[in-house]
Design a protein around this motif. Structure first.
Motif, PDB file in Angstrom:
ATOM      1  N   ARG B 308     -30.081  -6.563 -26.588  1.00 39.00           N
ATOM      2  CA  ARG B 308     -30.420  -5.928 -25.322  1.00 39.00           C
ATOM      3  C   ARG B 308     -31.798  -5.288 -25.339  1.00 39.00           C
ATOM      4  O   ARG B 308     -32.068  -4.361 -24.565  1.00 39.00           O
ATOM      5  CB  ARG B 308     -29.340  -4.913 -24.969  1.00 39.00           C
ATOM      6  N   LYS B 310     -34.554  -6.406 -24.253  1.00 38.34           N
ATOM      7  CA  LYS B 310     -35.194  -6.543 -22.947  1.00 38.34           C
ATOM      8  C   LYS B 310     -34.650  -5.490 -21.969  1.00 38.34           C
ATOM      9  O   LYS B 310     -35.406  -4.851 -21.239  1.00 38.34           O
ATOM     10  CB  LYS B 310     -34.912  -7.953 -22.412  1.00 38.34           C
ATOM     11  N   GLU B 311     -33.325  -5.319 -21.989  1.00 33.56           N
ATOM     12  CA  GLU B 311     -32.702  -4.320 -21.110  1.00 33.56           C
ATOM     13  C   GLU B 311     -33.259  -2.923 -21.417  1.00 33.56           C
ATOM     14  O   GLU B 311     -33.521  -2.139 -20.499  1.00 33.56           O
ATOM     15  CB  GLU B 311     -31.179  -4.343 -21.327  1.00 33.56           C
ATOM     16  N   ILE B 314     -36.607  -2.693 -19.832  1.00 44.06           N
ATOM     17  CA  ILE B 314     -36.511  -2.531 -18.375  1.00 44.06           C
ATOM     18  C   ILE B 314     -36.151  -1.081 -18.033  1.00 44.06           C
ATOM     19  O   ILE B 314     -36.760  -0.444 -17.177  1.00 44.06           O
ATOM     20  CB  ILE B 314     -35.463  -3.501 -17.785  1.00 44.06           C
ATOM     21  N   ARG B 316     -36.636   1.561 -19.801  1.00 42.22           N
ATOM     22  CA  ARG B 316     -37.772   2.433 -20.104  1.00 42.22           C
ATOM     23  C   ARG B 316     -38.814   2.328 -18.984  1.00 42.22           C
ATOM     24  O   ARG B 316     -39.383   3.331 -18.565  1.00 42.22           O
ATOM     25  CB  ARG B 316     -38.399   2.048 -21.451  1.00 42.22           C
ATOM     26  N   ALA B 317     -39.048   1.111 -18.492  1.00 39.29           N
ATOM     27  CA  ALA B 317     -40.063   0.913 -17.451  1.00 39.29           C
ATOM     28  C   ALA B 317     -39.691   1.670 -16.177  1.00 39.29           C
ATOM     29  O   ALA B 317     -40.563   2.231 -15.517  1.00 39.29           O
ATOM     30  CB  ALA B 317     -40.216  -0.573 -17.147  1.00 39.29           C
ATOM     31  N   PRO B 395     -41.660   0.594 -25.536  1.00 40.14           N
ATOM     32  CA  PRO B 395     -41.218   0.010 -24.271  1.00 40.14           C
ATOM     33  C   PRO B 395     -41.916  -1.320 -23.992  1.00 40.14           C
ATOM     34  O   PRO B 395     -41.309  -2.257 -23.495  1.00 40.14           O
ATOM     35  CB  PRO B 395     -41.581   1.054 -23.227  1.00 40.14           C
ATOM     36  N   ILE B 396     -43.169  -1.374 -24.356  1.00 40.00           N
ATOM     37  CA  ILE B 396     -43.946  -2.569 -24.038  1.00 40.00           C
ATOM     38  C   ILE B 396     -43.468  -3.775 -24.841  1.00 40.00           C
ATOM     39  O   ILE B 396     -43.326  -4.884 -24.336  1.00 40.00           O
ATOM     40  CB  ILE B 396     -45.463  -2.286 -24.248  1.00 40.00           C
ATOM     41  N   ILE B 399     -40.013  -4.830 -23.455  1.00 42.40           N
ATOM     42  CA  ILE B 399     -39.991  -5.545 -22.184  1.00 42.40           C
ATOM     43  C   ILE B 399     -40.544  -6.958 -22.334  1.00 42.40           C
ATOM     44  O   ILE B 399     -40.195  -7.864 -21.594  1.00 42.40           O
ATOM     45  CB  ILE B 399     -40.727  -4.740 -21.096  1.00 42.40           C
ATOM     46  N   ARG B 400     -41.372  -7.162 -23.344  1.00 43.50           N
ATOM     47  CA  ARG B 400     -41.940  -8.499 -23.560  1.00 43.50           C
ATOM     48  C   ARG B 400     -41.041  -9.356 -24.438  1.00 43.50           C
ATOM     49  O   ARG B 400     -41.303 -10.523 -24.637  1.00 43.50           O
ATOM     50  CB  ARG B 400     -43.311  -8.379 -24.233  1.00 43.50           C
ATOM     51  N   GLU B 402     -38.398 -11.741 -25.799  1.00 46.54           N
ATOM     52  CA  GLU B 402     -37.699 -12.886 -25.185  1.00 46.54           C
ATOM     53  C   GLU B 402     -36.496 -13.259 -26.026  1.00 46.54           C
ATOM     54  O   GLU B 402     -36.582 -13.376 -27.210  1.00 46.54           O
ATOM     55  CB  GLU B 402     -38.634 -14.091 -25.076  1.00 46.54           C
TER      56      GLU B 402
END
Lengths: 222, 402
Positions: B308, B310-311, B314, B316-317, B395-396, B399-400, B402
């Motif tokens: 998770r 990526k989640e 997201i 955090r963003a 966070p960066i 979010i990147r 994959e």
């Protein structure tokens, strides 16, 4: 509203130093509709995330509303992202296990303040406005890319941000759907005075914005 | 409040999406909690059972066992197994001469097979003198107890406990006067004792005993030796004097370390310390499975954090702080552990209720509360490291991912 002063971003991989951004000086004013254009690997996304307070510079300052964000705690940075910034991504980045409505409401969970509006009603209004009312309780992976991107924009808008960063927002969409997403963002800028920053590698998208910044090899060239 | 509710709902959403994984992960905790709660329940039940039995005995009782059971005030492990005195009828006679002693009941105990014409049951034989009835405070429900004359004349008569009577005969009164066979010898049932409940002297239930004059059971006990002597003092006032007299009388014949003169409280202390030790070991074994379960949770939380990523990016963003992410994953770990914990508690309660008619087990509220707290703690302890990993992700990069 956002000012970058002598910003550098470097990574060391093994022995080599990777300079992603070099000496960036940039100011984005309130209400601007602006694009950052550059080829892939030019550092444009890194620049966007830096302005969006998701990343921190190796050197230099990022000021938001004249506050130096490098001195802020994780909590304060998160609060700023939550309240002032909205993100729209190429991959939409909705969470598939939550419904469209839950995704749109996600930012409100992390907002400690009492809002002067009911976020639920606001979310439903946004869904209607973006033609997604029939998708309220659908899961993101069950709806089209255009619908996902509109849902993502709705999520970005739920806490009424001052600025929206859109990273290749049309990258995963067909031309026609891409056009509607762009005009939607344009509309938000015009009607709601929300500052919009679009990161793209496509010139025709950059042409639609009022100002365009070109970036290559980590440097602003125009 | 809304945030916490959503965090919990979000965790349960994950569990629903990974039902099998959730089940298997919490299974470790479930087994651990169930075994700990069950072992405590069984231990407590057994202890209570025996304690109750002691309460049902006659008053002013003194127990004499071979070997040295106590050292100072504490139990000496293996004390009873070190041999020592072998009591016989002459000890009974000399003790009875003391003016502080009312009754002396020698005890020979053996597990035996009892058969009627169409049934065979296993029971415990307690061969003694007529004094066994006042000493153990045993009253007759039907018929009579055996008398001194039965002992003297070696009459083959027995009194049986009501539980055993129920197993062997449909009708209690009809059982009186019936002949039964104990290891090829025939005995007549002359009495059925009243139900006492609880456990026997560290062994079976009084209600399923066969009481027999020791002289009639010499084929089982050809050496005429007794495993213990149960003595009743004449009154509470002379209780200590009786104890001292016993010590004095027996020391004429045996070394002082060859026998133990115990009060009910001594015996209870012995039982408590034995059960305490057994319980500690069993609970420790249960605790090991809890730790193993905790490691399972930690493992799956690590997997979950990576899956998770990526989640996390997201969240955090859109404004989640490190703490929000930490709490989110910690909540999941704790809930995962609690699912196992509650499952374990339910299973142990069901199990205790099921076996209750065969074995004395007690569900103890404290052990349930402890199980609850322990599973929460395991969730926190084993969840905090993966949760911190999630919280400290850039966070960066997240979010990147994959």
């Amino acid at each position: 509203m956002i000012k970058l002063q002598d910003v550098y971003k470097e990574y060391t991989i093994g022995d080599s130093l990777l300079e992603i951004l070099q000496n960036i000086n940039l100011e984005i004013k309130k209400g601007e509709f602006i694009s950052i254009i550059g080829p892939s690997g030019s550092g444009k996304s890194t620049l966007m995330y830096m302005m969006g307070l998701l990343d921190i510079p190796t050197k230099g300052k990022v000021l938001m509303n004249d506050v130096d964000t490098s001195k802020l705690s994780d909590e304060k940075l998160s609060r700023l992202r939550n309240e002032k910034i909205g993100f729209v991504f190429q991959q939409f980045n909705l969470i598939n296990k939550f419904t469209v409505l839950e995704n749109i409401l996600l930012p409100t969970l992390y907002n400690p303040h009492t809002l002067d509006y009911d976020p639920q009603i606001k979310a439903i209004t946004l869904l209607k406005r973006f033609g997604l009312d029939h998708r309220t309780h659908s899961y993101p992976n069950k709806i089209s890319g255009g619908e996902q991107q509109r849902a993502a924009i709705a999520r970005a808008l739920i806490l009424e941000p001052e600025i929206i960063f859109a990273d290749e927002p049309t990258g995963n969409l067909d031309t026609k759907t891409g056009e509607t997403i762009l005009s939607l963002l344009e509309d938000l800028n015009k009607k709601e005075k929300i500052t919009i920053v679009i990161v793209t590698h496509e010139a025709h998208i950059a042409e639609k914005t009022k100002r365009s910044i070109s970036i290559q090899d980590g440097k602003i060239i125009k | 409040m809304k945030y916490y509710i959503f965090t919990i709902l979000s965790a349960t959403t994950n569990f629903r999406r990974n039902k099998l994984r959730t089940f298997l992960t919490s299974l470790g905790i479930l087994i651990g909690v169930a075994s700990v709660v069950l072992l405590i329940s069984l231990g407590l039940g057994l202890k209570q059972y025996i304690t109750d039995q002691f309460k049902g005995l006659g008053s002013n009782l003194i127990f004499i066992y071979p070997g040295k059971f106590l050292q100072g005030n504490s139990f000496r492990p293996g004390g009873g197994m070190l041999g020592g005195a072998e009591f016989d009828k002459s000890d009974v006679d000399s003790l009875k001469k003391s003016r502080y002693i009312a009754y002396v009941s020698p005890a020979f105990i053996k597990t035996i097979e009892i058969s009627t014409t169409n049934k065979t049951e296993i029971g415990d034989l307690l061969a003694s003198t007529e004094d066994v009835f006042p000493v153990l405070n045993l009253k007759m429900q039907y018929g009579r107890s055996y008398k001194k004359t039965d002992v003297d004349k070696r009459n083959k008569v027995i009194v049986i406990g009501p539980e055993l009577a129920k197993k062997l005969f449909d009708d209690f009164e009809g059982a009186l006067g019936e002949d039964i066979k104990i290891e090829d010898q025939r005995y007549k049932i002359i009495g059925i004792s009243e139900a006492k409940g609880g456990g026997g002297l560290g062994g079976s239930n009084f209600d399923s005993f066969v009481y027999m004059p020791y002289t009639a059971g010499l084929s089982f006990n050809p050496d005429k030796k007794f495993f213990a002597l149960y003595v009743s003092a004449k009154s509470e006032d002379v209780y200590e004097l009786a104890k001292r007299d016993i010590q004095r009388i027996l020391e004429r014949r045996y070394e002082s370390g060859d026998f133990s003169v115990l009060e009910q409280t001594d015996l209870l202390n012995v039982i408590n310390s034995v059960f305490g030790a057994i319980n500690t070991v069993l609970v420790m074994i249960g605790a090991i499975s809890l730790i193993v379960g905790g490691i399972g949770i930690m493992n799956i939380m690590y997997v979950s954090v990576v899956e998770r990523t990526k989640e996390i990016g997201i969240r955090r963003a859109v404004g989640a702080t490190r703490n929000n992410i930490l709490i989110q994953f910690l909540t999941e770990a704790v809930l995962l552990s609690l699912i196992g914990g509650i499952g374990g508690i339910i299973i142990s309660i069901v199990f205790v209720l099921l076996i209750n008619s065969y074995f004395p087990a007690q569900i103890n509220i404290l052990s349930i509360i402890i199980a609850f707290v322990v599973s929460t703690l395991i969730g926190i302890i084993f969840g905090v490291v993966p949760a911190r990993k999630a919280a400290n992700m850039s966070p960066i990069e997240a979010i990147r991912y994959e």
